[in-house]
Design an enzyme around this catalytic site. Structure first.
Site, PDB file in Angstrom:
ATOM      1  N   SER A 194      86.001  17.760  36.275  1.00  0.00           N
ATOM      2  CA  SER A 194      87.029  18.622  35.691  1.00  0.00           C
ATOM      3  C   SER A 194      88.399  17.963  35.627  1.00  0.00           C
ATOM      4  O   SER A 194      89.281  18.467  34.937  1.00  0.00           O
ATOM      5  CB  SER A 194      87.116  19.957  36.448  1.00  0.00           C
ATOM      6  OG  SER A 194      87.474  19.765  37.785  1.00  0.00           O
ATOM      7  N   HIS A 246      92.685  18.160  39.210  1.00  0.00           N
ATOM      8  CA  HIS A 246      92.987  18.895  37.981  1.00  0.00           C
ATOM      9  C   HIS A 246      94.360  18.514  37.443  1.00  0.00           C
ATOM     10  O   HIS A 246      94.526  18.239  36.257  1.00  0.00           O
ATOM     11  CB  HIS A 246      92.946  20.397  38.257  1.00  0.00           C
ATOM     12  CG  HIS A 246      91.594  20.891  38.664  1.00  0.00           C
ATOM     13  ND1 HIS A 246      91.373  22.192  39.087  1.00  0.00           N
ATOM     14  CD2 HIS A 246      90.384  20.284  38.723  1.00  0.00           C
ATOM     15  CE1 HIS A 246      90.098  22.349  39.377  1.00  0.00           C
ATOM     16  NE2 HIS A 246      89.478  21.207  39.172  1.00  0.00           N
TER      17      HIS A 246
END
Length: 339
Positions: A194, A246
């Site tokens: 991610s 992230h």
């Protein structure tokens, strides 16, 4: 699994960054993303690419997970300290006990063996390759499915618009950048794609800014994207989520978007059909060139400084004592420093 629980996310030495080495942080992305094809004016000559790279990335991630589970071989290696293997009918592909890994996946020891990100091995044992390999590993089926669905939703449309080279650059460099920032603050094991997904999201935002003039509904496009970004990063302050990866991926993707995703001015491609003597517009606007230069400089300086500090063994929590709140905000329901 060395007698320790495998969790989605580890905690930090500075209150939210990292603690022991038995936990696994998953870089999960359970949300959806907007598509902007209805927000901008398309040049009739604009190429519509056939996406193949993103589907290949999905296949590669799934294949890697199967390989990890094959090596993990829970029935053979599980000592029964945390319970029985889950879905034993799968044989060596069965999952670790729920107590050890609630995401239905391998043990942290297996992930560590096959390339999970771990600060001590990257810095002290000079295994810098883990900054790349960790992006292709996932902590479990739930983690894998969530990330791959998000990748398909956002990545295929971007590849259709910009081609596999540019989107591949954003995906790979964003994952690398997310790993650097994660290891700068975290001391536990980290896996997941991610960081790369947030890089694509960051690139969408910078693409909106650098191609601002072609959007027919600028406010709707900007508000929609900002809401999605806030939701995604906001969920990252919950425990057991590696928000550093992230944020690192998002920042790299944001600056890369200015470098690799600018669109030529509307109608520029028709300049060859114009009569002789007619003044031809510049391919890009002056502000696009400015964004390009500034962003390229930021990327070069940022990667250089971050890598130097990382391999010198710097701990990000020593330089930013409140940064652990970026990764986890303690409440009455959870304690970010709990084991």
């Amino acid at each position: 699994m060395r007698g320790e629980d495998l969790e989605n996310r580890g905690r930090g030495e500075g209150g939210g960054g990292g603690g022991g080495t038995g936990e696994v942080k998953s870089r999960s992305n359970y949300r959806t993303y907007p598509v902007y094809s209805d927000f901008y004016t398309r040049d009739d000559s604009e190429t519509q690419w056939t996406p193949w790279l993103i589907p290949m990335f999905v296949v590669a991630n799934v294949a890697m997970f199967l390989a990890v589970m094959h090596v993990n071989n829970c029935p053979k290696h599980n000592l029964g300290l945390q319970g029985k293997c889950v879905a034993r009918f799968l044989g060596r592909f069965s999952f670790e006990p729920i107590k050890g890994n609630p995401l239905f996946g391998p043990s942290s020891a297996t992930l560590e063996k096959l390339g999970a990100l771990e600060w001590s091995k990257v810095v002290q044992k000079h295994q810098g390759w883990r900054l790349v390999t960790c992006v292709w590993l996932h902590a479990g089926v739930i983690h894998l499915v969530a990330n791959m669905l998000s990748l398909v939703f956002i990545g295929i449309r971007l590849e259709q618009q910009f081609g596999f080279v540019r989107i591949g650059i954003v995906y790979l460099l964003s994952g690398f950048g997310g790993s650097i920032l994660s290891s700068f603050f975290i001391r536990n094991i980290s896996v997941g794609a991610s960081g790369s997904l947030f890089g694509l999201l960051g690139a969408m935002l910078s693409e909106l800014f650098t191609n601002w003039t072609i959007y027919t509904n600028k406010a709707a496009a900007l508000i929609t994207l900002l809401v999605i970004i806030v939701i995604n990063l906001g969920i990252g302050i919950l425990p057991h989520v590696d928000n550093y990866a992230h944020i690192g991926g998002f920042l790299v993707g944001f600056f890369l978007g200015f470098v690799v995703l600018p669109r030529p001015q509307y109608g520029w491609s028709e300049h060859q059909n114009l009569p002789a003597g007619v003044r031809v517009k510049s391919k890009y606007k002056s502000y696009q060139y400015a964004f390009w230069l500034i962003s390229l400089a930021m990327l070069i300086v940022g990667f250089t400084v971050a890598l130097v500090m990382l391999f010198r063994g710097e701990n990000g929590n020593d330089h930013c004592h409140r940064c652990h709140y970026v990764a986890c905000v303690p409440t009455s329901r959870w304690n970010c420093g709990e084991n």
